[in-house]
Design an enzyme around this catalytic site. Structure first.
Site, PDB file in Angstrom:
ATOM      1  N   ASP A 194      21.492   6.883  42.843  1.00 32.60           N
ATOM      2  CA  ASP A 194      22.387   6.295  43.658  1.00 32.60           C
ATOM      3  C   ASP A 194      22.146   4.836  43.648  1.00 32.60           C
ATOM      4  O   ASP A 194      21.036   4.249  43.868  1.00 32.60           O
ATOM      5  CB  ASP A 194      22.806   6.746  45.114  1.00 32.60           C
ATOM      6  CG  ASP A 194      23.110   8.021  45.171  1.00 32.60           C
ATOM      7  OD1 ASP A 194      22.476   8.829  44.575  1.00 32.60           O
ATOM      8  OD2 ASP A 194      23.928   8.119  45.978  1.00 32.60           O
ATOM      9  N   ASP A 233      20.234  11.520  40.360  1.00 28.14           N
ATOM     10  CA  ASP A 233      20.439  11.340  41.641  1.00 28.14           C
ATOM     11  C   ASP A 233      20.126   9.656  42.133  1.00 28.14           C
ATOM     12  O   ASP A 233      19.848   9.389  43.081  1.00 28.14           O
ATOM     13  CB  ASP A 233      19.989  12.088  42.603  1.00 28.14           C
ATOM     14  CG  ASP A 233      20.690  12.207  44.014  1.00 28.14           C
ATOM     15  OD1 ASP A 233      21.995  11.589  44.048  1.00 28.14           O
ATOM     16  OD2 ASP A 233      20.436  12.986  44.828  1.00 28.14           O
ATOM     17  N   ARG A 242      17.919   3.441  44.085  1.00 31.38           N
ATOM     18  CA  ARG A 242      16.928   4.446  44.308  1.00 31.38           C
ATOM     19  C   ARG A 242      15.737   4.349  43.287  1.00 31.38           C
ATOM     20  O   ARG A 242      14.696   4.852  43.282  1.00 31.38           O
ATOM     21  CB  ARG A 242      17.599   5.497  43.999  1.00 31.38           C
ATOM     22  CG  ARG A 242      18.394   6.117  45.427  1.00 31.38           C
ATOM     23  CD  ARG A 242      18.857   7.280  45.539  1.00 31.38           C
ATOM     24  NE  ARG A 242      19.735   7.762  46.482  1.00 31.38           N
ATOM     25  CZ  ARG A 242      20.261   8.953  46.915  1.00 31.38           C
ATOM     26  NH1 ARG A 242      19.899  10.047  45.968  1.00 31.38           N
ATOM     27  NH2 ARG A 242      21.062   9.232  47.801  1.00 31.38           N
TER      28      ARG A 242
END
Ligand SMILES: [Cu+2]
Length: 688
Positions: free
Chosen positions: A313, A311, A338
């Site tokens: 991003d 995840d 991130r």
């Protein structure tokens, strides 16, 4: 308005305008968008660069201590409720402020007094099931006598700037299929550019360009290429996974009129934590992309994370600046990922400007992990290795792999830098980067795509009792190294970002409720002021009648758990309004919070318009008690056991609105649980 005079005016200023533009639809706004930011702030990032740098310097390092509230206005309960975040950056033009709330309502205020001029209530469906991470709207664009916004129901809307009346409304997608809009659009030269959300719902991301006058869709550029398109071979041939790979756009693009390119950052791959079925690099997930601003034709891309399963991003806005490297003037673009790194590229071609090395990384064949990942030269802004924790057998550094065994990794799946914008000061050459310091316990499970449903393939909850904090880092843009860094108590990478000024200030909000000013050169904290609500939006700067103001929305962030509200504050050297009392503070440790409810055997999920919480979040019952979990919220939730990162020992499974499931707890002990699609929701059942 300016429409009839536009052709004549544009010839006067045309030389400094976009190459090839014979005339501009709104020459005044286009000029402001290309100029250093002064008394007006007419687009989300200040101007086309997303630098969030104001040339105003009445308020500076010597007098900022005197700042007080010029006014504070409560927005009539719009966005009030725990399901909302308030991250919008206000716009100001000619003494009028325009602001959106998490309910997509728009207010025009007198920027000098805070008085209401008009309001437009969105009437969006309160039962949307497609909002992954809090009801939110990051702001507006303006041009041609209109304001533009994207709504959570996937409509892009134009309002008359004088009255707030709707001029046009274009559905760019269908929310029931998992789509929405949270980003502020960008207006430039007759075109409105909008991102789209749904990366947790198996959608196909894209940038949509609309005709500002009519709302007609001019083109769409899919962030998930079809077979035969550029990048199409980064998805498994003969499958449809590219149609459900997420890669959404969470923030406002930037644009270089001379190069004729529009730039944006692209979010995570879907399903988030399961790469087993999508072998390949999975373009253009977790990338920075440049397109021809007029036609939407692909120009270049840089992928920050290949075959993303964390995840990770690129969610924070991409920022343009000009610099000198090795004596050569260079056109640069920077994006805070991130991953905790800032990626600094040449914006003419997408090549690393300072250096980014492809290095071998750990492998997990079942996840089809990429062989190498990009490692930028310079410093990361947050720790990139997780500490071992009792009860967890696996812990590692960035890009550590995982399958079903929970694996601790830093940065967490929410960063690093999540949605929060960084800013850039040409005076210092520093980028001011917000950071979240948190550990994720990554674990994968099998998931299959169902239209409009969450499609995560795993989870990334922070371990019970693990610390969560944040920091502010000044990164030297010519070396990508830390110039100064300040640790803060709460996570600041998820909501509000920074703004900087020619007065030598870096401004930002804090989940504790304060707005703060630092010395841009040294990081010294010069001023803070309690707004009374979680200050999780990015400040902006403007001038009316010779006075400089600093404004910020204060209304909390549901993901961080900072205090919800509906306030807008403006500060000036002449201000007389005093600070409010501090609101309840968010958690700095992961896990359920609040007192233990004795003997309570019913747990409501999403009650009181607080979508992402269990009520009560902690309860104590006798052995043999059947505890009933009922979803009274709008979004599907689960209560899923979470012990040392292992989950699913017991599980309600997804509960739609109104659905219940009863779990009987026979053995004494402490039972933690999370919501798998919203792994920042925690609960606990203590059994005696
Ligand atoms: Cu949930």
């Amino acid at each position: 308005m300016m429409r009839h005079g536009s052709r004549i005016l544009s010839t006067a200023v045309g030389l400094s305008l976009a190459a090839g533009a014979a005339w501009a639809a709104d020459p005044e706004i286009d000029k402001l968008l290309q100029s250093p930011v002064g008394k007006d702030w007419v687009t989300n990032g200040g101007n086309l660069t997303n630098q969030r740098y104001s040339t105003l310097k009445q308020i500076d390092t010597t007098n900022v201590k005197q700042l007080k509230g010029a006014w504070m206005t409560r927005l009539k309960g719009s966005g009030l409720g725990g399901k909302y975040s308030f991250e919008a950056t206000p716009l100001v033009k000619d003494g009028v402020m325009y602001i959106t709330t998490g309910n997509d309502d728009v207010f025009a205020l007198n920027a000098k007094t805070g008085e209401f001029l008009w309001e437009r209530w969105s009437d969006i469906d309160q039962k949307l099931t497609s909002v992954c991470c809090g009801w939110d709207n990051r702001g507006l664009a303006m041009g041609e006598g209109m304001l533009f916004l994207g709504q959570l129901d996937a409509n892009v809307v134009a309002l008359d700037v004088k009255t707030g009346k709707e001029v046009w409304k274009t559905p760019i997608e269908v929310w029931q299929d998992g789509y929405g809009v949270t980003s502020a659009p960008l207006y430039y030269d007759g075109i409105v550019y909008s991102g789209i959300t749904g990366g947790e719902y198996g959608v196909r991301g894209r940038l949509t360009a609309l005709d500002a006058k009519t709302g007609k869709i001019l083109w769409r550029w899919y962030t998930l290429p079809a077979p035969g398109d550029v990048g199409g071979d980064s998805w498994p041939a003969g499958t449809e996974h590219y149609l459900h790979g997420g890669a959404t756009i969470w923030n406002t693009p930037s644009l270089d009129p001379e190069l004729g390119l529009v730039y944006f950052s692209v979010g995570n791959c879907g399903p988030d934590y399961d790469g087993s079925m999508r072998e390949g690099d999975n373009l253009f997930c977790a990338s920075v992309v440049a397109l021809n601003a007029k036609t939407g034709q692909y120009a270049w891309h840089f992928q920050e994370v290949h075959h993303d399963i964390w995840d990770y991003d690129a969610a924070s806005p991409a920022l343009l600046f000009d610099t000198v490297v090795n004596g050569q003037p260079r056109k640069a673009i920077a994006q805070a990922g991130r991953t905790g790194w800032v990626y600094i590229l040449d914006r003419t071609n997408g090549k690393p400007l300072i250096g980014i090395d492809e290095r071998a990384v750990p492998q997990e064949p079942r996840q089809k992990t990429a062989k190498t990942q990009p490692f930028p030269v310079g410093d990361a802004i947050v720790p990139q290795c997780a500490q071992p924790l009792e009860g967890y057998e696996r812990a590692g550094c960035i890009f550590e792999v995982f399958w079903e065994e929970p694996t601790l990794v830093q940065p967490s799946g929410i960063g690093g830098t999540n949605w929060s914008p960084m800013s850039y000061s040409p005076d210092t050459g520093f980028l001011y980067v917000p950071g979240t310091i948190r550990t994720s316990a990554f674990a994968r499970y099998g998931d299959s795509y169902k239209k409009g449903k969450q499609y995560n393939g795993g989870t990334q909850a922070a371990p019970i009792g693990s610390a969560m904090s944040g920091n502010w880092t000044a990164i030297a843009s010519n070396t990508n190294k830390v110039a100064w860094q300040k640790n803060v108590t709460y996570r600041v990478g998820s909501g509000g970002g920074s703004t900087t000024t020619a007065g030598g200030l870096v401004l930002h909000g804090d989940p504790s409720g304060t707005i703060q000013a630092h010395d841009a050169k040294t990081g010294e904290l010069l001023w803070q002021f309690q707004t009374g609500f979680g200050a999780e939006a990015t400040p902006m700067v403007y001038e009316v009648d010779g006075d400089q103001y600093i404004a910020i929305a204060a209304g909390g962030n549901q993901g961080v758990g900072s205090a919800n509200g509906d306030a807008v504050w403006a500060f000036s050297l002449k201000g007389q309004v005093n600070p409010l009392w501090p609101p309840p503070q968010p958690a700095a440790v992961a896990g359920p919070t609040g007192p233990i409810a004795e003997g309570v055997d019913t747990v409501k999920i999403g009650d009181n318009n607080v979508e992402y919480r269990y009520f009560p979040s902690r309860t104590r019952v006798k052995a043999g008690t059947a505890v009933t979990f009922t979803n009274v919220g709008d979004t599907p939730h689960t209560a899923t056991s979470f012990e040392n990162g292992k989950f699913g020992g017991w599980d309600t499974g997804p509960l739609g609105t109104g659905e219940s499931k009863t779990i009987t707890f026979d053995k004494p002990g402490s039972y933690y649980y999370i919501c798998t699609p919203h792994p920042w929701m925690y609960g606990q059942v203590v059994v005696e």
